[in-house]
Design a protein around this motif. Structure first.
Motif, PDB file in Angstrom:
ATOM      1  N   GLN A 166       0.893  27.855  15.804  1.00 43.07           N
ATOM      2  CA  GLN A 166      -0.225  28.739  15.464  1.00 43.07           C
ATOM      3  C   GLN A 166      -1.459  28.390  16.308  1.00 43.07           C
ATOM      4  OE1 GLN A 166      -1.081  29.157  11.225  1.00 43.07           O
ATOM      5  NE2 GLN A 166       1.046  28.680  10.739  1.00 43.07           N
ATOM      6  N   VAL A 167      -1.688  27.097  16.495  1.00 47.22           N
ATOM      7  CA  VAL A 167      -2.826  26.672  17.321  1.00 47.22           C
ATOM      8  C   VAL A 167      -2.672  27.199  18.742  1.00 47.22           C
ATOM      9  CG1 VAL A 167      -4.008  24.680  18.340  1.00 47.22           C
ATOM     10  CG2 VAL A 167      -3.275  24.598  15.938  1.00 47.22           C
ATOM     11  N   ILE A 168      -1.472  27.032  19.320  1.00 47.40           N
ATOM     12  CA  ILE A 168      -1.229  27.469  20.692  1.00 47.40           C
ATOM     13  C   ILE A 168      -1.353  28.984  20.812  1.00 47.40           C
ATOM     14  CG2 ILE A 168       0.534  27.657  22.484  1.00 47.40           C
ATOM     15  CD1 ILE A 168      -0.812  24.956  22.363  1.00 47.40           C
ATOM     16  N   GLN A 169      -0.839  29.710  19.833  1.00 40.37           N
ATOM     17  CA  GLN A 169      -0.946  31.168  19.870  1.00 40.37           C
ATOM     18  C   GLN A 169      -2.408  31.610  19.832  1.00 40.37           C
ATOM     19  OE1 GLN A 169       1.560  32.225  16.553  1.00 40.37           O
ATOM     20  NE2 GLN A 169       3.361  32.535  17.843  1.00 40.37           N
ATOM     21  N   GLN A 170      -3.221  30.906  19.053  1.00 40.51           N
ATOM     22  CA  GLN A 170      -4.649  31.220  18.991  1.00 40.51           C
ATOM     23  C   GLN A 170      -5.320  30.915  20.330  1.00 40.51           C
ATOM     24  OE1 GLN A 170      -6.064  32.703  16.508  1.00 40.51           O
ATOM     25  NE2 GLN A 170      -8.194  32.620  17.141  1.00 40.51           N
ATOM     26  N   VAL A 171      -4.913  29.820  20.963  1.00 40.46           N
ATOM     27  CA  VAL A 171      -5.448  29.465  22.286  1.00 40.46           C
ATOM     28  C   VAL A 171      -5.091  30.547  23.296  1.00 40.46           C
ATOM     29  CG1 VAL A 171      -5.209  27.851  24.210  1.00 40.46           C
ATOM     30  CG2 VAL A 171      -5.511  26.977  21.896  1.00 40.46           C
ATOM     31  N   VAL A 172      -3.835  31.009  23.265  1.00 36.53           N
ATOM     32  CA  VAL A 172      -3.385  32.063  24.181  1.00 36.53           C
ATOM     33  C   VAL A 172      -4.198  33.335  23.974  1.00 36.53           C
ATOM     34  CG1 VAL A 172      -1.459  33.607  24.730  1.00 36.53           C
ATOM     35  CG2 VAL A 172      -1.051  31.168  24.426  1.00 36.53           C
ATOM     36  N   ALA A 173      -4.478  33.648  22.714  1.00 37.36           N
ATOM     37  CA  ALA A 173      -5.170  34.900  22.403  1.00 37.36           C
ATOM     38  C   ALA A 173      -6.631  34.885  22.809  1.00 37.36           C
ATOM     39  CB  ALA A 173      -5.052  35.202  20.905  1.00 37.36           C
ATOM     40  N   THR A 174      -7.264  33.709  22.797  1.00 39.30           N
ATOM     41  CA  THR A 174      -8.714  33.646  23.022  1.00 39.30           C
ATOM     42  C   THR A 174      -9.124  32.844  24.247  1.00 39.30           C
ATOM     43  OG1 THR A 174      -8.916  31.690  21.579  1.00 39.30           O
ATOM     44  CG2 THR A 174      -9.131  33.849  20.538  1.00 39.30           C
ATOM     45  N   GLY A 175      -8.167  32.214  24.915  1.00 33.35           N
ATOM     46  CA  GLY A 175      -8.511  31.282  25.992  1.00 33.35           C
ATOM     47  C   GLY A 175      -9.008  31.909  27.271  1.00 33.35           C
ATOM     48  N   GLY A 176      -8.499  33.127  27.588  1.00 25.85           N
ATOM     49  CA  GLY A 176      -8.941  33.794  28.819  1.00 25.85           C
ATOM     50  C   GLY A 176      -8.717  32.932  30.049  1.00 25.85           C
ATOM     51  N   HIS A 177      -9.739  32.842  30.913  1.00 25.87           N
ATOM     52  CA  HIS A 177      -9.604  32.113  32.172  1.00 25.87           C
ATOM     53  C   HIS A 177      -9.564  30.599  31.999  1.00 25.87           C
ATOM     54  CE1 HIS A 177     -13.992  31.980  31.537  1.00 25.87           C
ATOM     55  NE2 HIS A 177     -13.942  30.862  32.216  1.00 25.87           N
ATOM     56  N   LEU A 178      -9.809  30.110  30.771  1.00 28.45           N
ATOM     57  CA  LEU A 178      -9.764  28.660  30.544  1.00 28.45           C
ATOM     58  C   LEU A 178      -8.339  28.118  30.491  1.00 28.45           C
ATOM     59  CD1 LEU A 178     -12.515  28.250  27.786  1.00 28.45           C
ATOM     60  CD2 LEU A 178     -12.709  27.715  30.212  1.00 28.45           C
ATOM     61  N   ILE A 179      -7.376  28.987  30.249  1.00 30.49           N
ATOM     62  CA  ILE A 179      -5.983  28.548  30.107  1.00 30.49           C
ATOM     63  C   ILE A 179      -5.453  28.043  31.443  1.00 30.49           C
ATOM     64  CG2 ILE A 179      -3.633  29.326  29.601  1.00 30.49           C
ATOM     65  CD1 ILE A 179      -4.784  31.257  27.604  1.00 30.49           C
ATOM     66  N   ARG A 180      -4.719  26.948  31.390  1.00 25.15           N
ATOM     67  CA  ARG A 180      -4.097  26.367  32.575  1.00 25.15           C
ATOM     68  C   ARG A 180      -2.581  26.294  32.365  1.00 25.15           C
ATOM     69  NH1 ARG A 180      -8.079  27.732  34.268  1.00 25.15           N
ATOM     70  NH2 ARG A 180      -9.680  26.649  35.458  1.00 25.15           N
TER      71      ARG A 180
END
Length: 442
Positions: free
Chosen positions: A11-25
């Motif tokens: 759930q944490v990772i899915q939330q990161v994917v949904a809101t991370g935008g350009h911050l995701i690596r």
């Protein structure tokens, strides 16, 4: 030590994917939860560089994701494998951030991984030339453009090549904010001599985001003398900014003049074909297989900059791993649909013609005629340049709109306007205004 439930972590990772935008690596897929205890979520990262990135850029992202998943106030802490092992029975100690160090070279920032196109060809060629002959080709080299277009990539790639060819060369690579902070600290501690020795004896001084010199009068004075010392000693100076020297507010005229001494190279937003090439290369570097329809979908959806294209790849790859699905168009739509990405309708050549004829006060029939007077040729070339930049039409298709001219004429017009706007601020301003009007109408 309380372990973390895999469902909660997902759930944490899915939330990161949904809101991370350009911050995701891409390496976010390698993150692993260590424990969740006393309101602190410990996360294992692959190494020191990844830990530093998470601490500086992703702490808030993961904190909000953890709080959304648990419904509680949660803090996060990033640990390397070595730190995890050394903890033993001792309670976790969150490291206190030290003063920001000079920028470390990013392994991903090399000339081999940079995708060239009409939007950045001059900046790339100049950077390669500087790396092969530092201090003698273009000094200073000033790269400017909007966020995420590759300025830092070229700056670091140039420094990397210089360091590889000259292992004994002294390179100072840092952000402008770090330079300002070091100067303030040196003044407060009475260490100006050490500060000046550090930066005025470098073989290469590369400063990212030099626009932050704005409103720092004392730092501008110091940088002016540092610049002169290095320039006179034929040491290479590389600067990047989000705008041209003359557009940086409250920057001393003598610095504006010096920044223009060498080569000022502008980087524009990538066209559709360049975005396709960027997606292919970035996906290949990350060992991510993207079907062609997914590549085209992302390229049409994300039209702003390279960083957001990379973020889109990361989001698609992460969702595929979390959901244990293969990458296809439907999954890409799900991954990128969670956070609407700014899109624009397709720009048409007709809308470009309408905007240019209004701006230059010429008739459409004249632009499509064989007339070659400057009052007609210049607006016609501007039309071809904008059509090449803002639309997906081929050179032949663009030429067809202007009296059946061939692709070489369009290519010549594109190069001519690209060259003229580099040295004519009024023409550049006119092109910017026309572009804004066209995009505002779509």
């Amino acid at each position: 030590m309380a372990t973390v439930d895999r469902g909660l972590w997902q759930q944490v990772i899915q939330q990161v994917v949904a809101t991370g935008g350009h911050l995701i690596r891409p390496w976010f897929t390698q993150l692993e939860p260590i424990s969740l205890e006393h309101g602190l979520l410990e996360i294992e990262v692959p190494g020191k560089a990844e830990q530093q990135y998470c601490q500086q850029h992703a702490t808030r992202l993961f904190t909000e994701a953890a709080q959304a998943a648990t419904g509680r106030l949660i803090g996060v802490c990033f640990l390397t494998a070595a730190q995890k092992e050394s903890q033993g029975e001792h309670p976790t100690q969150v490291e206190v951030a030290l003063p920001e160090p000079p920028v470390a070279l990013n392994d991903d920032y090399a000339f081999e991984t940079f995708v060239t196109g009409p939007c950045n060809r001059l900046a790339h060629a100049a950077s390669v030339a500087v790396s092969e002959s530092p201090g003698r080709t273009y000094n200073p080299l000033f790269l400017h453009g909007s966020v995420g277009l590759g300025k830092t990539h070229l700056l670091q790639a140039t420094c990397r090549k210089i360091a590889q060819d000259n292992p004994r060369a002294s390179l100072s690579i840092l952000s402008c904010e770090t330079f300002v902070n070091h100067f303030i600290e040196a003044v407060e501690k009475g260490q100006l001599h050490e500060f000046r020795y550090r930066y005025r004896h470098a073989d290469v001084l590369a400063i990212d985001d030099i626009q932050f010199l704005s409103d720092h009068e004392q730092t501008q004075e110091e940088f002016f003398h540092t610049f002169n010392t290095l320039y006179q000693a034929q040491k290479q100076i590389i600067l990047s900014s989000d705008r041209s020297p003359s557009e940086i507010p409250h920057l001393e005229e003598r610095l504006v003049s010096r920044f223009n001494w060498g080569l000022v190279a502008r980087i524009d937003r990538p066209c559709y074909e360049t975005r396709i090439a960027i997606l292919h290369k970035k996906a290949r570097l990350r060992s991510v297989e993207l079907p062609e329809d997914v590549v085209c979908f992302i390229a049409s959806l994300v039209d702003s900059n390279t960083r957001e294209l990379e973020g889109a790849i990361s989001k698609v790859a992460m969702l595929a791993k979390v959901a244990d699905r293969s990458i296809d168009l439907r999954l890409a739509e799900e991954a990128l649909g969670a956070e609407p990405v700014r899109t624009t309708k397709d720009v048409t050549i007709e809308s470009i013609l309408a905007a240019v004829t209004t701006r230059f006060n010429v008739r459409l029939a004249d632009l499509q005629s064989k007339k070659r007077s400057r009052s007609i040729a210049l607006p016609r070339q501007v039309c071809m340049f904008l059509a090449r930049t803002l639309t997906r039409h081929s050179l032949e298709e663009i030429g067809g709109y202007f009296g059946g001219r061939d692709h070489s004429t369009v290519l010549h017009a594109n190069k001519t306007i690209d060259r003229l706007r580099q040295r004519d601020p009024q023409l550049q301003a006119a092109i910017d205004r026309i572009t804004q009007e066209i995009q505002a109408a779509t």
